[in-house]
Write a protein that holds these residues in place. Structure first.
Motif, PDB file in Angstrom:
ATOM      1  N   GLU A   1      46.091  45.049  49.089  1.00  0.00           N
ATOM      2  CA  GLU A   1      45.444  45.717  50.222  1.00  0.00           C
ATOM      3  C   GLU A   1      45.368  47.220  50.022  1.00  0.00           C
ATOM      4  O   GLU A   1      44.355  47.851  50.325  1.00  0.00           O
ATOM      5  CB  GLU A   1      46.177  45.394  51.525  1.00  0.00           C
ATOM      6  CG  GLU A   1      45.788  44.068  52.122  1.00  0.00           C
ATOM      7  CD  GLU A   1      46.426  43.855  53.489  1.00  0.00           C
ATOM      8  OE1 GLU A   1      46.464  44.807  54.297  1.00  0.00           O
ATOM      9  OE2 GLU A   1      46.882  42.727  53.735  1.00  0.00           O
ATOM     10  N   GLU A   2      46.439  47.823  49.515  1.00  0.00           N
ATOM     11  CA  GLU A   2      46.455  49.268  49.261  1.00  0.00           C
ATOM     12  C   GLU A   2      45.462  49.641  48.167  1.00  0.00           C
ATOM     13  O   GLU A   2      44.787  50.667  48.254  1.00  0.00           O
ATOM     14  CB  GLU A   2      47.861  49.739  48.884  1.00  0.00           C
ATOM     15  CG  GLU A   2      48.830  49.748  50.048  1.00  0.00           C
ATOM     16  CD  GLU A   2      50.226  50.169  49.639  1.00  0.00           C
ATOM     17  OE1 GLU A   2      50.434  50.619  48.484  1.00  0.00           O
ATOM     18  OE2 GLU A   2      51.136  50.042  50.485  1.00  0.00           O
ATOM     19  N   PHE A   3      45.357  48.815  47.132  1.00  0.00           N
ATOM     20  CA  PHE A   3      44.395  49.049  46.058  1.00  0.00           C
ATOM     21  C   PHE A   3      42.976  49.007  46.615  1.00  0.00           C
ATOM     22  O   PHE A   3      42.157  49.886  46.359  1.00  0.00           O
ATOM     23  CB  PHE A   3      44.572  48.011  44.944  1.00  0.00           C
ATOM     24  CG  PHE A   3      43.618  48.192  43.792  1.00  0.00           C
ATOM     25  CD1 PHE A   3      43.886  49.117  42.801  1.00  0.00           C
ATOM     26  CD2 PHE A   3      42.461  47.430  43.702  1.00  0.00           C
ATOM     27  CE1 PHE A   3      43.002  49.279  41.737  1.00  0.00           C
ATOM     28  CE2 PHE A   3      41.577  47.593  42.648  1.00  0.00           C
ATOM     29  CZ  PHE A   3      41.852  48.524  41.651  1.00  0.00           C
ATOM     30  N   PHE A   4      42.693  47.979  47.413  1.00  0.00           N
ATOM     31  CA  PHE A   4      41.382  47.803  48.025  1.00  0.00           C
ATOM     32  C   PHE A   4      41.037  49.019  48.893  1.00  0.00           C
ATOM     33  O   PHE A   4      39.938  49.565  48.828  1.00  0.00           O
ATOM     34  CB  PHE A   4      41.405  46.520  48.860  1.00  0.00           C
ATOM     35  CG  PHE A   4      40.062  46.035  49.299  1.00  0.00           C
ATOM     36  CD1 PHE A   4      39.310  45.207  48.494  1.00  0.00           C
ATOM     37  CD2 PHE A   4      39.556  46.385  50.542  1.00  0.00           C
ATOM     38  CE1 PHE A   4      38.070  44.744  48.906  1.00  0.00           C
ATOM     39  CE2 PHE A   4      38.316  45.926  50.962  1.00  0.00           C
ATOM     40  CZ  PHE A   4      37.572  45.105  50.145  1.00  0.00           C
ATOM     41  N   GLU A   5      42.016  49.468  49.690  1.00  0.00           N
ATOM     42  CA  GLU A   5      41.814  50.620  50.568  1.00  0.00           C
ATOM     43  C   GLU A   5      41.534  51.892  49.766  1.00  0.00           C
ATOM     44  O   GLU A   5      40.694  52.710  50.147  1.00  0.00           O
ATOM     45  CB  GLU A   5      43.049  50.818  51.451  1.00  0.00           C
ATOM     46  CG  GLU A   5      42.864  51.880  52.513  1.00  0.00           C
ATOM     47  CD  GLU A   5      44.068  51.968  53.432  1.00  0.00           C
ATOM     48  OE1 GLU A   5      44.416  53.112  53.802  1.00  0.00           O
ATOM     49  OE2 GLU A   5      44.646  50.930  53.776  1.00  0.00           O
ATOM     50  N   ALA A   6      42.208  52.058  48.643  1.00  0.00           N
ATOM     51  CA  ALA A   6      41.973  53.236  47.795  1.00  0.00           C
ATOM     52  C   ALA A   6      40.537  53.249  47.274  1.00  0.00           C
ATOM     53  O   ALA A   6      39.881  54.303  47.269  1.00  0.00           O
ATOM     54  CB  ALA A   6      42.964  53.263  46.636  1.00  0.00           C
ATOM     55  N   ILE A   7      40.040  52.099  46.871  1.00  0.00           N
ATOM     56  CA  ILE A   7      38.657  52.014  46.376  1.00  0.00           C
ATOM     57  C   ILE A   7      37.675  52.371  47.486  1.00  0.00           C
ATOM     58  O   ILE A   7      36.714  53.115  47.280  1.00  0.00           O
ATOM     59  CB  ILE A   7      38.356  50.606  45.806  1.00  0.00           C
ATOM     60  CG1 ILE A   7      39.246  50.306  44.602  1.00  0.00           C
ATOM     61  CG2 ILE A   7      36.880  50.447  45.462  1.00  0.00           C
ATOM     62  CD1 ILE A   7      39.082  51.244  43.439  1.00  0.00           C
ATOM     63  N   VAL A   8      37.900  51.876  48.677  1.00  0.00           N
ATOM     64  CA  VAL A   8      37.027  52.194  49.813  1.00  0.00           C
ATOM     65  C   VAL A   8      37.041  53.701  50.095  1.00  0.00           C
ATOM     66  O   VAL A   8      36.003  54.300  50.338  1.00  0.00           O
ATOM     67  CB  VAL A   8      37.438  51.372  51.062  1.00  0.00           C
ATOM     68  CG1 VAL A   8      36.718  51.860  52.299  1.00  0.00           C
ATOM     69  CG2 VAL A   8      37.166  49.891  50.823  1.00  0.00           C
ATOM     70  N   LYS A   9      38.216  54.320  50.019  1.00  0.00           N
ATOM     71  CA  LYS A   9      38.314  55.765  50.256  1.00  0.00           C
ATOM     72  C   LYS A   9      37.617  56.564  49.168  1.00  0.00           C
ATOM     73  O   LYS A   9      37.008  57.602  49.451  1.00  0.00           O
ATOM     74  CB  LYS A   9      39.782  56.176  50.388  1.00  0.00           C
ATOM     75  CG  LYS A   9      40.384  55.729  51.697  1.00  0.00           C
ATOM     76  CD  LYS A   9      41.831  56.149  51.816  1.00  0.00           C
ATOM     77  CE  LYS A   9      42.388  55.681  53.160  1.00  0.00           C
ATOM     78  NZ  LYS A   9      43.796  56.034  53.325  1.00  0.00           N
ATOM     79  N   ILE A  10      37.689  56.091  47.929  1.00  0.00           N
ATOM     80  CA  ILE A  10      36.959  56.755  46.839  1.00  0.00           C
ATOM     81  C   ILE A  10      35.467  56.739  47.152  1.00  0.00           C
ATOM     82  O   ILE A  10      34.781  57.755  47.062  1.00  0.00           O
ATOM     83  CB  ILE A  10      37.244  56.069  45.482  1.00  0.00           C
ATOM     84  CG1 ILE A  10      38.688  56.344  45.042  1.00  0.00           C
ATOM     85  CG2 ILE A  10      36.252  56.525  44.422  1.00  0.00           C
ATOM     86  CD1 ILE A  10      39.145  55.482  43.871  1.00  0.00           C
ATOM     87  N   GLU A  11      34.978  55.573  47.524  1.00  0.00           N
ATOM     88  CA  GLU A  11      33.550  55.445  47.855  1.00  0.00           C
ATOM     89  C   GLU A  11      33.176  56.343  49.017  1.00  0.00           C
ATOM     90  O   GLU A  11      32.172  57.048  48.976  1.00  0.00           O
ATOM     91  CB  GLU A  11      33.228  53.982  48.180  1.00  0.00           C
ATOM     92  CG  GLU A  11      31.795  53.740  48.591  1.00  0.00           C
ATOM     93  CD  GLU A  11      31.564  53.869  50.092  1.00  0.00           C
ATOM     94  OE1 GLU A  11      30.493  54.359  50.474  1.00  0.00           O
ATOM     95  OE2 GLU A  11      32.453  53.493  50.879  1.00  0.00           O
ATOM     96  N   GLU A  12      33.986  56.355  50.061  1.00  0.00           N
ATOM     97  CA  GLU A  12      33.689  57.184  51.233  1.00  0.00           C
ATOM     98  C   GLU A  12      33.636  58.661  50.862  1.00  0.00           C
ATOM     99  O   GLU A  12      32.720  59.375  51.271  1.00  0.00           O
ATOM    100  CB  GLU A  12      34.746  56.966  52.327  1.00  0.00           C
ATOM    101  CG  GLU A  12      34.615  55.646  53.029  1.00  0.00           C
ATOM    102  CD  GLU A  12      35.751  55.373  54.016  1.00  0.00           C
ATOM    103  OE1 GLU A  12      36.749  56.153  54.054  1.00  0.00           O
ATOM    104  OE2 GLU A  12      35.660  54.370  54.739  1.00  0.00           O
TER     105      GLU A  12
END
Length: 146
Positions: free
Chosen positions: A125-136
């Motif tokens: 979940e933390e990995f997934f969230e990091a990717i979303v934040k990179i995109e944002e």
């Protein structure tokens, strides 16, 4: 042109871990931005992609590079150094996305002009969230060079 107005963002993911590739692709599929992700699995393929050699002759230049350090053939530090020394590639933001928490790796990445250094979480979940934040950040907040 603002990044919000871009029809799509092209990301080059340089990663050899199949699980991380799958998670990263899933995260971008869920993202708000329309993203196209190209995946290469080692340093040589990354350089061939960026220099449009061999099977990569017709690829488009990425808007962002997600680069792991521990990749085969040429490691991420070597690839980063070559990118940032090249006048045609140096403006592409490079995010080091790696499991390494080594102070030496962090320093070397920034010495070679990495735009950021993000440690992969072992928690899915933390990995997934990091990717979303990179995109944002890179495609909704930042303004990228052409």
């Amino acid at each position: 042109m603002k990044n919000k107005d871009l029809k799509s963002a092209h990301i080059l993911l340089v990663e050899d871990n199949e699980g991380d590739i799958v998670l990263t692709l899933e995260a971008f599929e869920e993202s708000k931005a329309k993203t196209e992700v190209s995946v290469v699995r080692n340093g040589r393929e990354a350089l061939e992609f960026l220099y449009k050699k061999g099977k990569y002759q017709n690829v488009k230049k990425p808007d962002l590079i997600l680069l792991d350090i521990n990749i085969p053939i040429f490691n991420g530090h070597e690839v980063l150094q070559l990118i940032k020394e090249d006048s045609d590639l140096k403006r592409i933001p490079v995010v080091m996305l790696t499991t390494s928490s080594s102070h030496t790796d962090i320093q070397r990445a920034y010495d070679n002009h990495s735009n950021s250094y993000i440690m992969k979480s072992l928690d899915m979940e933390e990995f997934f969230e990091a990717i979303v934040k990179i995109e944002e950040f890179w495609f909704q907040v930042a303004t990228l060079a052409d």
